[in-house]
Scaffold this motif. Structure first.
Motif, PDB file in Angstrom:
ATOM      1  N   ILE A  15       0.857  -1.182   0.000  1.00  0.00           N
ATOM      2  CA  ILE A  15       0.000   0.000   0.000  1.00  0.00           C
ATOM      3  C   ILE A  15       0.894   1.233   0.000  1.00  0.00           C
ATOM      4  CG2 ILE A  15      -1.773   1.285   1.253  1.00  0.00           C
ATOM      5  CD1 ILE A  15      -2.512  -1.465   2.569  1.00  0.00           C
ATOM      6  N   ALA A  16       0.762   2.050  -1.030  1.00  0.00           N
ATOM      7  CA  ALA A  16       1.591   3.252  -1.162  1.00  0.00           C
ATOM      8  C   ALA A  16       1.048   4.348  -0.252  1.00  0.00           C
ATOM      9  CB  ALA A  16       1.619   3.712  -2.608  1.00  0.00           C
ATOM     10  N   HIS A  17       1.731   4.577   0.848  1.00  0.00           N
ATOM     11  CA  HIS A  17       1.306   5.505   1.891  1.00  0.00           C
ATOM     12  C   HIS A  17       1.408   6.948   1.397  1.00  0.00           C
ATOM     13  CE1 HIS A  17       2.121   7.553   5.921  1.00  0.00           C
ATOM     14  NE2 HIS A  17       0.908   7.044   6.054  1.00  0.00           N
ATOM     15  N   ARG A  18       0.264   7.539   1.077  1.00  0.00           N
ATOM     16  CA  ARG A  18       0.202   8.888   0.512  1.00  0.00           C
ATOM     17  C   ARG A  18       0.885   8.953  -0.858  1.00  0.00           C
ATOM     18  NH1 ARG A  18       2.076  12.087   6.079  1.00  0.00           N
ATOM     19  NH2 ARG A  18       1.085  10.598   7.492  1.00  0.00           N
ATOM     20  N   GLY A  19       0.926   7.816  -1.536  1.00  0.00           N
ATOM     21  CA  GLY A  19       1.680   7.692  -2.778  1.00  0.00           C
ATOM     22  C   GLY A  19       3.093   7.239  -2.471  1.00  0.00           C
ATOM     23  N   ALA A  20       3.989   7.388  -3.431  1.00  0.00           N
ATOM     24  CA  ALA A  20       5.403   7.074  -3.185  1.00  0.00           C
ATOM     25  C   ALA A  20       6.022   8.291  -2.498  1.00  0.00           C
ATOM     26  CB  ALA A  20       6.119   6.761  -4.492  1.00  0.00           C
ATOM     27  N   SER A  21       5.606   8.531  -1.261  1.00  0.00           N
ATOM     28  CA  SER A  21       5.940   9.786  -0.578  1.00  0.00           C
ATOM     29  C   SER A  21       7.394   9.863  -0.126  1.00  0.00           C
ATOM     30  CB  SER A  21       4.998  10.006   0.608  1.00  0.00           C
ATOM     31  OG  SER A  21       4.977   8.880   1.464  1.00  0.00           O
ATOM     32  N   GLY A  22       8.130   8.754  -0.253  1.00  0.00           N
ATOM     33  CA  GLY A  22       9.564   8.822  -0.005  1.00  0.00           C
ATOM     34  C   GLY A  22      10.324   9.456  -1.149  1.00  0.00           C
ATOM     35  N   TYR A  23       9.644   9.626  -2.299  1.00  0.00           N
ATOM     36  CA  TYR A  23      10.316  10.104  -3.509  1.00  0.00           C
ATOM     37  C   TYR A  23       9.674  11.342  -4.134  1.00  0.00           C
ATOM     38  CZ  TYR A  23      12.025   5.284  -3.198  1.00  0.00           C
ATOM     39  OH  TYR A  23      12.570   4.096  -2.767  1.00  0.00           O
ATOM     40  N   ARG A  24       8.441  11.626  -3.772  1.00  0.00           N
ATOM     41  CA  ARG A  24       7.730  12.783  -4.296  1.00  0.00           C
ATOM     42  C   ARG A  24       6.896  13.378  -3.169  1.00  0.00           C
ATOM     43  NH1 ARG A  24      10.602  11.198  -7.770  1.00  0.00           N
ATOM     44  NH2 ARG A  24      10.227  11.013 -10.028  1.00  0.00           N
ATOM     45  N   PRO A  25       6.567  14.668  -3.218  1.00  0.00           N
ATOM     46  CA  PRO A  25       5.697  15.233  -2.176  1.00  0.00           C
ATOM     47  C   PRO A  25       4.408  14.426  -2.052  1.00  0.00           C
ATOM     48  CG  PRO A  25       6.655  16.994  -3.481  1.00  0.00           C
ATOM     49  CD  PRO A  25       7.033  15.701  -4.165  1.00  0.00           C
ATOM     50  N   GLU A  26       4.014  14.175  -0.830  1.00  0.00           N
ATOM     51  CA  GLU A  26       2.872  13.293  -0.567  1.00  0.00           C
ATOM     52  C   GLU A  26       1.576  13.836  -1.158  1.00  0.00           C
ATOM     53  OE1 GLU A  26       1.215  14.717   3.742  1.00  0.00           O
ATOM     54  OE2 GLU A  26       3.101  13.610   3.753  1.00  0.00           O
ATOM     55  N   HIS A  27       0.670  12.910  -1.468  1.00  0.00           N
ATOM     56  CA  HIS A  27      -0.653  13.256  -1.982  1.00  0.00           C
ATOM     57  C   HIS A  27      -0.582  14.162  -3.208  1.00  0.00           C
ATOM     58  CE1 HIS A  27      -2.479  11.137   1.251  1.00  0.00           C
ATOM     59  NE2 HIS A  27      -2.197  12.003   2.188  1.00  0.00           N
ATOM     60  N   THR A  28       0.285  13.785  -4.130  1.00  0.00           N
ATOM     61  CA  THR A  28       0.339  14.454  -5.428  1.00  0.00           C
ATOM     62  C   THR A  28       0.160  13.401  -6.514  1.00  0.00           C
ATOM     63  OG1 THR A  28       2.751  14.222  -5.578  1.00  0.00           O
ATOM     64  CG2 THR A  28       1.893  16.264  -4.611  1.00  0.00           C
ATOM     65  N   ALA A  29      -0.267  13.841  -7.699  1.00  0.00           N
ATOM     66  CA  ALA A  29      -0.402  12.904  -8.812  1.00  0.00           C
ATOM     67  C   ALA A  29       0.927  12.230  -9.110  1.00  0.00           C
ATOM     68  CB  ALA A  29      -0.934  13.637 -10.046  1.00  0.00           C
ATOM     69  N   ALA A  30       2.019  12.972  -8.981  1.00  0.00           N
ATOM     70  CA  ALA A  30       3.341  12.398  -9.238  1.00  0.00           C
ATOM     71  C   ALA A  30       3.656  11.277  -8.258  1.00  0.00           C
ATOM     72  CB  ALA A  30       4.412  13.477  -9.163  1.00  0.00           C
ATOM     73  N   ALA A  31       3.291  11.466  -6.986  1.00  0.00           N
ATOM     74  CA  ALA A  31       3.553  10.445  -5.967  1.00  0.00           C
ATOM     75  C   ALA A  31       2.705   9.205  -6.214  1.00  0.00           C
ATOM     76  CB  ALA A  31       3.277  11.007  -4.574  1.00  0.00           C
ATOM     77  N   TYR A  32       1.443   9.397  -6.578  1.00  0.00           N
ATOM     78  CA  TYR A  32       0.570   8.249  -6.837  1.00  0.00           C
ATOM     79  C   TYR A  32       1.001   7.504  -8.101  1.00  0.00           C
ATOM     80  CZ  TYR A  32      -2.638  10.441  -3.474  1.00  0.00           C
ATOM     81  OH  TYR A  32      -3.203  10.996  -2.354  1.00  0.00           O
ATOM     82  N   ARG A  33       1.350   8.243  -9.133  1.00  0.00           N
ATOM     83  CA  ARG A  33       1.728   7.610 -10.404  1.00  0.00           C
ATOM     84  C   ARG A  33       3.024   6.816 -10.235  1.00  0.00           C
ATOM     85  NH1 ARG A  33       1.406  11.828 -13.097  1.00  0.00           N
ATOM     86  NH2 ARG A  33      -0.783  11.586 -13.681  1.00  0.00           N
ATOM     87  N   LEU A  34       3.993   7.403  -9.533  1.00  0.00           N
ATOM     88  CA  LEU A  34       5.251   6.693  -9.303  1.00  0.00           C
ATOM     89  C   LEU A  34       5.009   5.437  -8.479  1.00  0.00           C
ATOM     90  CD1 LEU A  34       8.315   6.546  -9.554  1.00  0.00           C
ATOM     91  CD2 LEU A  34       8.475   8.003  -7.504  1.00  0.00           C
TER      92      LEU A  34
END
Length: 308
Positions: free
Chosen positions: A4-23
Protein backbone atom coordinates in the motif's frame (compact mmCIF):
# COMPACT_ATOMS: atom_id res chain seq x y z
CA UNK A 1 1.33 -9.45 0.98
CA UNK A 2 -0.06 -6.33 -0.67
CA UNK A 3 1.97 -3.13 -0.91
CA UNK A 4 0.00 0.00 0.00
CA UNK A 5 1.59 3.25 -1.16
CA UNK A 6 1.31 5.50 1.89
CA UNK A 7 0.20 8.89 0.51
CA UNK A 8 1.68 7.69 -2.78
CA UNK A 9 5.40 7.07 -3.18
CA UNK A 10 5.94 9.79 -0.58
CA UNK A 11 9.56 8.82 0.00
CA UNK A 12 10.32 10.10 -3.51
CA UNK A 13 7.73 12.78 -4.30
CA UNK A 14 5.70 15.23 -2.18
CA UNK A 15 2.87 13.29 -0.57
CA UNK A 16 -0.65 13.26 -1.98
CA UNK A 17 0.34 14.45 -5.43
CA UNK A 18 -0.40 12.90 -8.81
CA UNK A 19 3.34 12.40 -9.24
CA UNK A 20 3.55 10.45 -5.97
CA UNK A 21 0.57 8.25 -6.84
CA UNK A 22 1.73 7.61 -10.40
CA UNK A 23 5.25 6.69 -9.30
CA UNK A 24 3.82 4.34 -6.67
CA UNK A 25 1.88 2.48 -9.34
CA UNK A 26 5.00 2.11 -11.48
CA UNK A 27 6.97 0.91 -8.46
CA UNK A 28 4.61 -2.00 -7.85
CA UNK A 29 2.04 -0.71 -5.37
CA UNK A 30 -1.19 -2.67 -5.18
CA UNK A 31 -3.12 0.17 -3.54
CA UNK A 32 -2.76 3.96 -3.49
CA UNK A 33 -3.58 5.54 -0.13
CA UNK A 34 -5.17 9.01 -0.23
CA UNK A 35 -6.16 10.73 3.01
CA UNK A 36 -9.43 12.59 2.51
CA UNK A 37 -10.74 15.90 3.84
CA UNK A 38 -13.54 18.12 2.49
CA UNK A 39 -13.64 21.60 1.02
CA UNK A 40 -16.22 24.23 1.91
CA UNK A 41 -18.33 23.08 -1.05
CA UNK A 42 -18.08 19.39 -0.19
CA UNK A 43 -15.36 18.17 -2.55
CA UNK A 44 -13.15 15.39 -1.20
CA UNK A 45 -9.48 16.28 -1.62
CA UNK A 46 -6.27 14.50 -0.68
CA UNK A 47 -4.48 15.93 2.36
CA UNK A 48 -3.22 14.16 5.47
CA UNK A 49 -4.84 16.80 7.65
CA UNK A 50 -7.14 19.74 7.11
CA UNK A 51 -4.46 22.36 7.87
CA UNK A 52 -2.77 23.41 4.64
CA UNK A 53 0.44 25.31 5.40
CA UNK A 54 2.60 22.23 5.98
CA UNK A 55 2.10 20.82 2.50
CA UNK A 56 1.08 23.76 0.26
CA UNK A 57 2.11 27.32 -0.55
CA UNK A 58 -1.05 28.83 0.98
CA UNK A 59 1.01 31.19 3.16
CA UNK A 60 2.43 32.76 -0.01
CA UNK A 61 -1.02 33.87 -1.22
CA UNK A 62 -1.84 37.32 0.23
CA UNK A 63 -5.45 36.99 -0.86
CA UNK A 64 -5.90 34.25 1.76
CA UNK A 65 -4.01 35.96 4.61
CA UNK A 66 -7.19 36.72 6.56
CA UNK A 67 -8.15 33.03 6.63
CA UNK A 68 -5.32 32.11 8.98
CA UNK A 69 -7.06 30.94 12.13
CA UNK A 70 -6.61 28.88 15.25
CA UNK A 71 -9.03 25.97 15.55
CA UNK A 72 -9.43 22.99 17.84
CA UNK A 73 -9.30 19.83 15.74
CA UNK A 74 -10.00 16.61 17.62
CA UNK A 75 -8.95 18.22 20.90
CA UNK A 76 -5.77 19.89 19.62
CA UNK A 77 -5.36 23.61 18.95
CA UNK A 78 -4.02 24.14 15.43
CA UNK A 79 -3.11 27.45 13.77
CA UNK A 80 -3.07 27.86 10.02
CA UNK A 81 -5.27 27.65 6.95
CA UNK A 82 -7.95 24.97 6.76
CA UNK A 83 -9.36 23.07 3.80
CA UNK A 84 -12.94 23.50 4.97
CA UNK A 85 -12.61 27.29 4.67
CA UNK A 86 -11.79 27.11 0.95
CA UNK A 87 -13.95 26.25 -2.02
CA UNK A 88 -12.46 23.73 -4.39
CA UNK A 89 -11.94 26.49 -6.99
CA UNK A 90 -9.89 28.46 -4.46
CA UNK A 91 -7.95 25.38 -3.39
CA UNK A 92 -6.92 24.76 -6.99
CA UNK A 93 -4.88 27.99 -6.94
CA UNK A 94 -2.53 26.46 -4.34
CA UNK A 95 0.48 24.29 -5.14
CA UNK A 96 1.86 21.38 -3.15
CA UNK A 97 5.21 21.08 -1.41
CA UNK A 98 7.23 18.53 0.55
CA UNK A 99 6.16 18.06 4.19
CA UNK A 100 9.61 17.09 5.51
CA UNK A 101 12.13 19.12 3.46
CA UNK A 102 15.02 18.58 5.87
CA UNK A 103 14.64 14.81 5.70
CA UNK A 104 13.59 14.49 2.06
CA UNK A 105 15.50 17.31 0.40
CA UNK A 106 15.31 15.68 -3.04
CA UNK A 107 11.52 15.92 -2.94
CA UNK A 108 11.67 19.71 -2.73
CA UNK A 109 12.62 19.78 -6.42
CA UNK A 110 8.92 19.10 -7.04
CA UNK A 111 7.62 21.90 -4.82
CA UNK A 112 5.17 24.21 -6.51
CA UNK A 113 4.50 21.97 -9.50
CA UNK A 114 1.17 20.35 -8.70
CA UNK A 115 -2.36 21.05 -7.56
CA UNK A 116 -4.09 19.25 -4.71
CA UNK A 117 -5.80 16.21 -6.25
CA UNK A 118 -9.38 15.21 -5.56
CA UNK A 119 -10.48 11.70 -4.65
CA UNK A 120 -11.93 11.41 -8.15
CA UNK A 121 -8.52 12.29 -9.59
CA UNK A 122 -6.83 9.46 -7.68
CA UNK A 123 -9.46 6.94 -8.79
CA UNK A 124 -9.00 8.01 -12.40
CA UNK A 125 -5.23 7.74 -12.05
CA UNK A 126 -5.43 4.28 -10.46
CA UNK A 127 -7.70 3.05 -13.23
CA UNK A 128 -5.50 4.52 -15.95
CA UNK A 129 -2.36 2.96 -14.46
CA UNK A 130 -4.16 -0.36 -14.00
CA UNK A 131 -4.97 -0.41 -17.72
CA UNK A 132 -1.49 0.72 -18.72
CA UNK A 133 0.39 -1.71 -16.47
CA UNK A 134 -1.98 -4.63 -16.93
CA UNK A 135 -2.74 -5.24 -13.24
CA UNK A 136 -5.35 -4.01 -10.82
CA UNK A 137 -4.32 -1.05 -8.67
CA UNK A 138 -6.88 -0.10 -6.03
CA UNK A 139 -7.43 2.90 -3.78
CA UNK A 140 -7.48 2.80 0.01
CA UNK A 141 -8.71 6.17 1.28
CA UNK A 142 -8.58 7.19 4.93
CA UNK A 143 -11.23 9.63 6.05
CA UNK A 144 -9.58 12.18 8.35
CA UNK A 145 -11.25 13.83 11.35
CA UNK A 146 -14.73 12.52 10.43
CA UNK A 147 -16.43 13.64 13.65
CA UNK A 148 -14.97 17.14 13.24
CA UNK A 149 -16.16 17.42 9.65
CA UNK A 150 -19.61 16.05 10.50
CA UNK A 151 -20.06 18.86 13.02
CA UNK A 152 -19.30 21.30 10.21
CA UNK A 153 -22.01 19.80 8.03
CA UNK A 154 -19.50 17.99 5.83
CA UNK A 155 -20.08 14.30 6.63
CA UNK A 156 -17.17 12.49 5.01
CA UNK A 157 -18.88 9.11 5.10
CA UNK A 158 -21.81 10.35 3.02
CA UNK A 159 -19.58 12.35 0.69
CA UNK A 160 -17.36 9.34 0.04
CA UNK A 161 -20.28 6.96 -0.41
CA UNK A 162 -21.71 9.33 -3.03
CA UNK A 163 -18.44 9.26 -4.95
CA UNK A 164 -18.14 5.46 -4.72
CA UNK A 165 -21.58 5.13 -6.29
CA UNK A 166 -21.02 7.86 -8.88
CA UNK A 167 -17.69 6.37 -9.96
CA UNK A 168 -18.98 2.80 -9.95
CA UNK A 169 -16.16 1.59 -7.72
CA UNK A 170 -16.19 -2.18 -7.20
CA UNK A 171 -15.27 -3.82 -3.86
CA UNK A 172 -12.02 -5.10 -5.40
CA UNK A 173 -11.03 -1.53 -6.33
CA UNK A 174 -11.42 0.14 -2.94
CA UNK A 175 -11.09 -0.31 0.81
CA UNK A 176 -11.87 2.47 3.32
CA UNK A 177 -9.98 3.08 6.55
CA UNK A 178 -10.50 5.13 9.68
CA UNK A 179 -9.37 5.33 13.30
CA UNK A 180 -12.94 6.09 14.39
CA UNK A 181 -15.17 3.01 14.88
CA UNK A 182 -18.33 5.13 14.66
CA UNK A 183 -17.30 6.25 11.20
CA UNK A 184 -16.68 2.70 10.02
CA UNK A 185 -19.98 1.54 11.50
CA UNK A 186 -21.76 4.17 9.42
CA UNK A 187 -19.89 3.06 6.32
CA UNK A 188 -20.69 -0.59 6.99
CA UNK A 189 -24.38 0.07 6.32
CA UNK A 190 -23.78 2.61 3.56
CA UNK A 191 -21.31 0.75 1.36
CA UNK A 192 -20.47 -2.81 0.37
CA UNK A 193 -16.71 -2.29 0.29
CA UNK A 194 -14.09 -3.69 2.72
CA UNK A 195 -13.47 -1.54 5.80
CA UNK A 196 -10.21 -1.12 7.71
CA UNK A 197 -9.98 -0.33 11.43
CA UNK A 198 -6.79 1.62 12.15
CA UNK A 199 -5.27 1.38 15.62
CA UNK A 200 -2.27 3.30 16.83
CA UNK A 201 -1.63 2.40 20.44
CA UNK A 202 -2.76 0.06 23.15
CA UNK A 203 -3.44 -3.63 23.42
CA UNK A 204 -6.45 -5.09 21.65
CA UNK A 205 -8.02 -8.04 23.44
CA UNK A 206 -9.80 -10.92 21.73
CA UNK A 207 -13.17 -9.45 22.62
CA UNK A 208 -12.17 -6.16 21.01
CA UNK A 209 -11.05 -7.93 17.86
CA UNK A 210 -14.33 -9.82 17.66
CA UNK A 211 -16.19 -6.52 18.03
CA UNK A 212 -14.16 -4.97 15.21
CA UNK A 213 -15.00 -7.95 13.00
CA UNK A 214 -18.71 -7.09 13.26
CA UNK A 215 -18.25 -3.99 11.09
CA UNK A 216 -14.78 -4.23 9.47
CA UNK A 217 -12.83 -6.83 7.53
CA UNK A 218 -9.31 -5.58 8.22
CA UNK A 219 -7.27 -4.56 11.27
CA UNK A 220 -4.51 -2.03 10.55
CA UNK A 221 -2.23 -1.67 13.58
CA UNK A 222 0.85 0.46 14.00
CA UNK A 223 3.79 -1.83 13.33
CA UNK A 224 5.02 -1.54 16.93
CA UNK A 225 1.89 -3.41 18.02
CA UNK A 226 2.98 -6.32 15.81
CA UNK A 227 6.69 -6.35 16.62
CA UNK A 228 7.49 -3.97 19.49
CA UNK A 229 10.73 -2.05 19.80
CA UNK A 230 12.89 -2.62 22.86
CA UNK A 231 14.31 0.15 25.02
CA UNK A 232 17.48 0.22 22.91
CA UNK A 233 15.49 0.63 19.69
CA UNK A 234 15.94 -2.92 18.44
CA UNK A 235 13.07 -5.13 17.35
CA UNK A 236 11.66 -7.42 20.02
CA UNK A 237 9.65 -10.58 19.67
CA UNK A 238 6.35 -10.54 17.77
CA UNK A 239 3.14 -10.20 19.74
CA UNK A 240 0.16 -12.47 19.15
CA UNK A 241 -1.86 -9.69 17.52
CA UNK A 242 -1.66 -11.00 13.95
CA UNK A 243 -2.68 -14.53 14.96
CA UNK A 244 -5.48 -13.27 17.20
CA UNK A 245 -6.79 -10.97 14.49
CA UNK A 246 -6.80 -13.82 12.00
CA UNK A 247 -8.74 -15.97 14.48
CA UNK A 248 -11.32 -13.18 14.68
CA UNK A 249 -11.65 -13.29 10.90
CA UNK A 250 -9.69 -10.08 10.25
CA UNK A 251 -6.94 -9.51 7.73
CA UNK A 252 -3.99 -7.47 9.00
CA UNK A 253 -2.29 -4.47 7.39
CA UNK A 254 0.60 -2.91 9.33
CA UNK A 255 1.78 0.71 9.09
CA UNK A 256 4.02 2.58 8.28
CA UNK A 257 7.34 1.34 6.88
CA UNK A 258 9.85 4.03 5.90
CA UNK A 259 13.39 3.57 4.64
CA UNK A 260 15.04 6.62 6.21
CA UNK A 261 17.37 5.86 9.11
CA UNK A 262 15.40 7.94 11.64
CA UNK A 263 12.38 5.64 11.20
CA UNK A 264 14.20 2.30 11.32
CA UNK A 265 14.91 0.07 14.32
CA UNK A 266 18.44 0.13 15.71
CA UNK A 267 20.98 -1.84 13.64
CA UNK A 268 18.32 -2.78 11.06
CA UNK A 269 17.86 -1.69 7.45
CA UNK A 270 14.55 -1.38 5.62
CA UNK A 271 14.76 -4.75 3.90
CA UNK A 272 15.61 -6.60 7.10
CA UNK A 273 12.84 -4.92 9.07
CA UNK A 274 10.17 -5.53 6.46
CA UNK A 275 11.29 -9.13 5.89
CA UNK A 276 10.80 -9.76 9.60
CA UNK A 277 7.21 -8.55 9.33
CA UNK A 278 6.51 -10.25 6.00
CA UNK A 279 7.05 -13.68 7.55
CA UNK A 280 4.31 -13.08 10.17
CA UNK A 281 1.39 -13.55 7.80
CA UNK A 282 0.46 -9.92 7.17
CA UNK A 283 -1.95 -9.31 4.32
CA UNK A 284 -0.51 -5.87 3.52
CA UNK A 285 1.94 -3.17 4.58
CA UNK A 286 1.81 0.60 4.26
CA UNK A 287 5.04 2.13 3.02
CA UNK A 288 6.52 5.39 1.75
CA UNK A 289 8.89 3.43 -0.53
CA UNK A 290 6.71 1.02 -2.57
CA UNK A 291 9.58 -0.11 -4.78
CA UNK A 292 11.64 -1.38 -1.85
CA UNK A 293 8.63 -3.02 -0.23
CA UNK A 294 7.73 -4.76 -3.50
CA UNK A 295 11.23 -6.26 -3.68
CA UNK A 296 10.87 -7.65 -0.15
CA UNK A 297 7.35 -8.87 -0.88
CA UNK A 298 8.45 -10.73 -4.00
CA UNK A 299 11.54 -12.18 -2.33
CA UNK A 300 9.56 -13.38 0.67
CA UNK A 301 6.91 -14.91 -1.56
CA UNK A 302 9.60 -16.78 -3.47
CA UNK A 303 11.04 -18.20 -0.25
CA UNK A 304 7.63 -19.30 0.97
CA UNK A 305 6.78 -20.95 -2.37
CA UNK A 306 10.04 -22.87 -2.62
CA UNK A 307 10.26 -23.69 1.07
CA UNK A 308 13.85 -22.45 1.09
Amino acid sequence: MLVIAHRGASGYRPEHTAAAYRLAAVQGADYLEPDLVATLDGILVCRHENELSGTTDVADHPVFADRRLTKVVDGTAVTGWFVEDFTYAELRTLRTRERMPALRAANTAYDGLEEIPTFDDVVALARAESARLGRLIGVLPEIKHPAYFRRLGLPLEELLTERIIALGLRPDEIMIQSFEPASLRRLSVMTGVPLVQLIGTGFVERRGLREISTYAQVLAPHKDLVVPRLADGRLGEPTRLVDEAHRAGLNVQAWTFRAERRFLPTATDFSTELTRFATLGLQAVFTDQPDQAAVVRDATLGVLETGA
